[in-house]
Write a protein that holds these residues in place. Structure first.
Motif, PDB file in Angstrom:
ATOM      1  N   PHE B  89     -45.211 -56.305  15.102  1.00  0.00           N
ATOM      2  CA  PHE B  89     -46.531 -56.151  14.493  1.00  0.00           C
ATOM      3  C   PHE B  89     -47.608 -56.014  15.561  1.00  0.00           C
ATOM      4  CE2 PHE B  89     -50.338 -58.094  12.380  1.00  0.00           C
ATOM      5  CZ  PHE B  89     -50.527 -57.093  11.437  1.00  0.00           C
ATOM      6  N   LYS B 126     -47.207 -55.277   8.345  1.00  0.00           N
ATOM      7  CA  LYS B 126     -48.200 -54.311   7.875  1.00  0.00           C
ATOM      8  C   LYS B 126     -48.331 -54.452   6.352  1.00  0.00           C
ATOM      9  CE  LYS B 126     -49.233 -49.373   7.989  1.00  0.00           C
ATOM     10  NZ  LYS B 126     -48.831 -48.070   8.562  1.00  0.00           N
ATOM     11  N   HIS B 127     -47.200 -54.713   5.717  1.00  0.00           N
ATOM     12  CA  HIS B 127     -47.182 -54.950   4.273  1.00  0.00           C
ATOM     13  C   HIS B 127     -45.842 -55.599   3.962  1.00  0.00           C
ATOM     14  CE1 HIS B 127     -48.914 -54.409   0.346  1.00  0.00           C
ATOM     15  NE2 HIS B 127     -47.818 -53.860  -0.126  1.00  0.00           N
ATOM     16  N   GLY B 181     -54.412 -47.324  -2.128  1.00  0.00           N
ATOM     17  CA  GLY B 181     -55.177 -48.128  -1.166  1.00  0.00           C
ATOM     18  C   GLY B 181     -54.824 -47.804   0.278  1.00  0.00           C
ATOM     19  N   TYR B 182     -54.035 -46.759   0.499  1.00  0.00           N
ATOM     20  CA  TYR B 182     -53.540 -46.479   1.854  1.00  0.00           C
ATOM     21  C   TYR B 182     -53.716 -44.998   2.166  1.00  0.00           C
ATOM     22  CZ  TYR B 182     -50.260 -46.152   5.750  1.00  0.00           C
ATOM     23  OH  TYR B 182     -49.694 -45.928   6.975  1.00  0.00           O
ATOM     24  N   ASP B 303     -56.513 -46.629  13.957  1.00  0.00           N
ATOM     25  CA  ASP B 303     -56.884 -47.755  13.102  1.00  0.00           C
ATOM     26  C   ASP B 303     -58.395 -48.003  13.182  1.00  0.00           C
ATOM     27  OD1 ASP B 303     -57.219 -50.074  11.739  1.00  0.00           O
ATOM     28  OD2 ASP B 303     -55.793 -51.260  12.915  1.00  0.00           O
ATOM     29  N   PRO B 304     -59.116 -47.716  12.107  1.00  0.00           N
ATOM     30  CA  PRO B 304     -60.574 -47.915  12.139  1.00  0.00           C
ATOM     31  C   PRO B 304     -60.954 -49.360  12.496  1.00  0.00           C
ATOM     32  CG  PRO B 304     -59.896 -46.879  10.069  1.00  0.00           C
ATOM     33  CD  PRO B 304     -58.644 -47.235  10.801  1.00  0.00           C
ATOM     34  N   ALA B 305     -60.071 -50.311  12.178  1.00  0.00           N
ATOM     35  CA  ALA B 305     -60.386 -51.719  12.446  1.00  0.00           C
ATOM     36  C   ALA B 305     -60.408 -52.007  13.951  1.00  0.00           C
ATOM     37  CB  ALA B 305     -59.391 -52.638  11.741  1.00  0.00           C
ATOM     38  N   ILE B 307     -61.897 -49.966  16.106  1.00  0.00           N
ATOM     39  CA  ILE B 307     -63.142 -49.421  16.651  1.00  0.00           C
ATOM     40  C   ILE B 307     -64.234 -50.498  16.591  1.00  0.00           C
ATOM     41  CG2 ILE B 307     -64.893 -47.600  16.412  1.00  0.00           C
ATOM     42  CD1 ILE B 307     -62.230 -46.285  16.934  1.00  0.00           C
ATOM     43  N   ASN B 308     -64.869 -50.725  17.731  1.00  0.00           N
ATOM     44  CA  ASN B 308     -65.929 -51.746  17.846  1.00  0.00           C
ATOM     45  C   ASN B 308     -65.424 -53.159  17.580  1.00  0.00           C
ATOM     46  OD1 ASN B 308     -67.816 -49.785  18.460  1.00  0.00           O
ATOM     47  ND2 ASN B 308     -68.528 -49.574  16.355  1.00  0.00           N
ATOM     48  N   LYS B 309     -64.129 -53.390  17.702  1.00  0.00           N
ATOM     49  CA  LYS B 309     -63.609 -54.744  17.458  1.00  0.00           C
ATOM     50  C   LYS B 309     -63.991 -55.679  18.605  1.00  0.00           C
ATOM     51  CE  LYS B 309     -59.290 -56.167  18.113  1.00  0.00           C
ATOM     52  NZ  LYS B 309     -57.815 -56.226  17.985  1.00  0.00           N
ATOM     53  N   ASN B 310     -63.654 -55.283  19.826  1.00  0.00           N
ATOM     54  CA  ASN B 310     -63.985 -56.126  20.980  1.00  0.00           C
ATOM     55  C   ASN B 310     -65.109 -55.544  21.821  1.00  0.00           C
ATOM     56  OD1 ASN B 310     -61.920 -57.815  20.202  1.00  0.00           O
ATOM     57  ND2 ASN B 310     -60.418 -56.901  21.562  1.00  0.00           N
ATOM     58  N   ARG B 312     -68.248 -52.460  21.882  1.00  0.00           N
ATOM     59  CA  ARG B 312     -68.995 -51.418  21.160  1.00  0.00           C
ATOM     60  C   ARG B 312     -68.806 -50.109  21.906  1.00  0.00           C
ATOM     61  NH1 ARG B 312     -70.653 -53.254  16.244  1.00  0.00           N
ATOM     62  NH2 ARG B 312     -71.783 -51.325  16.016  1.00  0.00           N
TER      63      ARG B 312
END
Lengths: 157, 582
Positions: B89, B126-127, B181-182, B303-305, B307-310, B312
């Motif tokens: 994962f 992931k699921h 949803g995917y 993975d959009p998540a 982007i800008n996680k840690n 900018r």
């Protein structure tokens, strides 16, 4: 700052756990959460209220969106959404105060849903401000118990 | 339509997914499926511990680019898989994991070997699915494989109660997957890509920071094109090794906590950071505020998540790295043909000359010693003998970092390591999996003595199938990385990191019917290493190396990546050059 999230999710076992797991794994407390079926029985509508700043909220929304069970997720504020909460309040009923109490309940469009020898249960719906005001007004009678449903929200338009 | 049993549906669905091999371990709740597999064409490899089954499926997936499959029984079988699932994962490895479950009527009764497996694995998959009707089985398996390999890949778990395996239903194979949803986004936004191309054109000191996404998207060729068209140096993460050839003049090797001096320095001074399939992990960035502080940042990730996680970024592009790069490269070529290359080349010249000088002056270095085997030397020799054509798997610790630093990578999917989770014991089972995926390449597991002891029972699998993997144990009789941290940060108090009491690994090999050798003296190393790596059969080589050697450079946790602790030789080099500047 309190923020309201509206989610449409697959109505399946595990979906709620998957969503709340994202919050708990990051130590984020959920202020309120409501879930119920929608017009489409395979979809649930979820309203979640959390206390988060913009940066943390943006990250959380992306993580929610990444879940296979989450079909849509939106952040709404009061201008963009209709928000309602239901509140049940059990209040002491002393002889002689009955009329005044009922009159004040009427001002909030609250209904009496249970009558006992020494207490009433009142039901009222509204937004956050109205419910807070309602509680404040009835404090003087002696509140025995308050229970709130948690907010449900629906985007306008 | 045909009536079929759950177990028949299982085998038929796996056949349609093109599954060749399953790594697993049986037990009561999964026995119906094992009974069906007994006659099926799909091969099953009996691992000796479920953790190893998950790591083997991971190694198979990474070496092949296909979905790896692991399987175990309910309860302890499933819980043993968890480390391997969590590792897959963290490293975004496509895997489908099947677990047996107690009959659906017994779920929730604390039945024998019952565990809430979908609950336990929810945060590290992931699921996942608990199948409660045989009618849902085919669709679930179809979705599981689809989810595992598409978008950002990852492990998907399917929990199969015993009665679901045994019941019958009408079988209909779902050709289409419908998951509302995917919807992974593969193609990057054209406008953002155009802006990225212009930013690259304008930059004077660009650096590419390339990660596992380059490998996962099969984007190594496009990365090379981008680097060459734009004349951009490339630093890779631990997960990105193999995505760009080490010996390419534009290669900066690995960056991060144990990255090269020149990669970390180049990142700190660049004016444009091009981050490709990476997640700005703490082991890469060090102190975030000082990571590429003066650079504009482009970030490409599926993975959009991320982007800008840690960090900018200025130009985010959500999409598959290979696809985005192919459009970006076309855009760059267009710009080059309009503007000509001359100005471009001039602009980059100083930066590239600076980097070339850094590479000459501050390479990875260690002190050669003729009395004791230096672990770095072992890796250099492995690189020389294999010419970068082998698949390397590793455990976790010092040996892993030395392999990352000193091996000469040539090809993607030839470096298989537990990067994110850092799961010790990964190397041997991953090597077994990798061999089933790629029989055309030699497979070498570089192990630590601490890590090897966590999964060395898998030598039985090596022996059973005569898998010609080579296990090279860099044995320092310590939990080496723990000891290094204790030396540097805990005043040399070696609490619980001493492995002086260890088995004789050559004899362990022998006990499994395998060849094993011990190398103690430097003069024996080259001969035995060549003999081992060129052998057509499995060999276990216990190389006893300098006990208290450290991995350098090292960025202390939380420090800026320019604040590197250097080894003795590197310190001298840096001091010399400062003197010459003065």
């Amino acid at each position: 700052m309190l923020r309201t999230l509206i989610l449409r999710v697959e109505n399946r076992p595990g979906a709620l756990a998957r969503i709340t797991g994202l919050f708990s794994a990051r130590g984020i407390n959920i202020e309120s959460l409501t879930v119920a079926r929608t017009e489409d029985p395979t979809l649930s509508h979820m309203t979640i209220v959390v206390d988060l700043d913009d940066v943390a909220l943006e990250k959380l929304v992306k993580l929610l969106d990444r879940l296979v069970d989450v079909v849509t997720v939106t952040v709404v504020d009061t201008r963009e959404a209709v928000e309602r909460e239901l509140l049940l309040l059990k209040v002491r009923q002393e002889p002689g105060q009955k009329l005044e109490l009922l009159k004040e309940a009427e001002l909030f469009r609250a209904r009496v849903v249970d009558v006992a020898p020494h207490s009433y249960v009142l039901e009222v719906t509204g937004d956050e401000d109205k419910l807070e005001a309602f509680i404040r007004v009835f404090e003087k009678y002696g509140i025995l118990e308050v229970v709130r449903s948690g907010k449900v929200a629906l985007a306008r338009g | 339509m045909k009536r079929m049993k759950g177990t028949e549906i299982f085998v038929e669905c796996l056949r349609r997914e093109g599954v060749e091999v399953i790594f697993g371990h049986p037990g009561g709740a999964i026995l119906p499926i094992y009974d069906r597999l007994y006659d099926a064409e799909i091969r099953h490899i009996l691992m000796r511990h479920e953790q190893a089954a998950a790591h083997a499926a991971d190694g198979y997936a990474r070496a092949s680019g296909r979905v790896g499959v692991a399987m175990a029984t309910s309860g302890p079988g499933a819980t043993n898989l968890v480390t391997g699932i969590a590792s897959a994962f963290m490293d975004s490895v496509p895997m489908v994991v099947f677990t047996g479950q107690v009959p659906s009527t017994l779920i929730g009764t604390d039945a024998f070997q019952e565990a809430d497996v979908v609950g336990i694995t929810r945060p590290c998959t992931k699921h996942n699915y608990l199948v409660l009707r045989t009618e849902d089985l085919a669709r679930t398996i179809r979705e599981a494989f689809y989810l595992a390999r598409t978008g950002r890949p990852g492990p998907v778990l399917v929990d199969l109660p015993k009665d679901i395996q045994l019941s019958e239903c009408e079988f209909e194979y779902p050709e289409q997957v419908h998951l509302r949803g995917y919807r992974p986004v593969l193609d990057g936004d054209r406008e953002a890509i155009r802006r990225a191309a212009v930013a690259i054109l304008e930059a004077e000191r660009p650096v590419i920071y390339a990660g596992g996404g380059v490998i996962a998207s099969d984007g190594a060729e496009e990365l090379r094109r981008l680097a060459e068209i734009g004349r951009i140096p490339v630093a890779t993460t631990l997960m990105g090794l193999g995505g760009f050839p080490t010996e390419h003049p534009l290669s900066l090797g690995m960056l991060g906590m144990h990255g090269s001096w020149y990669a970390n320095t180049a990142i700190s001074r660049c004016d444009l950071l091009i981050a490709l399939g990476v997640r700005f992990d703490d082991r890469v960035t060090g102190k975030l505020s000082e990571f590429a502080p003066t650079a504009r940042k482009i970030h490409v990730d599926i993975d959009p998540a991320e982007i800008n996680k840690n960090v900018r970024v200025d130009i985010p592009i959500v999409g598959d790295v290979r696809r985005v790069l192919s459009v970006l490269n076309a855009e760059m070529e267009g710009l080059v043909s309009t503007h000509g290359t001359a100005a471009w080349v001039r602009k980059r010249q100083q930066w590239l000359a600076q980097i070339a000088e850094w590479k000459r002056t501050y390479p990875f270095r260690y002190e050669y010693d003729e009395r004791v085997i230096k672990p770095q030397w072992v890796i250099e020799e492995i690189a020389r003998i294999t010419q970068g054509e082998a698949i390397l798997t590793t455990d976790v610790g010092q040996h892993q970092m030395w392999a990352a630093q000193y091996y000469r990578f040539k090809h993607p999917r030839t470096w298989i390591t537990s990067g994110g989770l850092g799961a010790m014991g990964f190397g041997l089972p991953a090597a077994i999996g990798a061999w089933f995926a790629r029989r055309d390449r030699p497979v070498i597991a570089i192990c630590g003595d601490g890590s090897f002891q966590m999964t060395m029972q898998e030598l039985a699998v090596v022996a059973e199938h005569r898998i010609p993997v080579k296990v090279v144990i860099l044995n320092n009789f310590f939990l080496g990385m723990v000891r290094q941290w204790q030396q540097i940060f805990y005043n040399g108090r070696y609490a619980a990191s001493d492995l002086r009491v260890s088995p004789d690994y050559a004899k362990i090999a022998e006990a499994y019917g395998l060849r094993g050798h011990t190398v103690r003296r430097p003069e024996e190393l080259v001969g035995l290493l060549e003999q081992t790596l060129l052998a057509s059969e499995p060999v276990i080589l216990d190389v006893q190396v300098a006990a208290e050697e450290n991995v350098y450079p090292m960025v202390p946790p939380g420090a800026a990546i320019t604040e590197m602790i250097l080894g003795p030789l590197e310190t001298t080099a840096v001091a010399d050059s400062k003197e010459s500047i003065a």
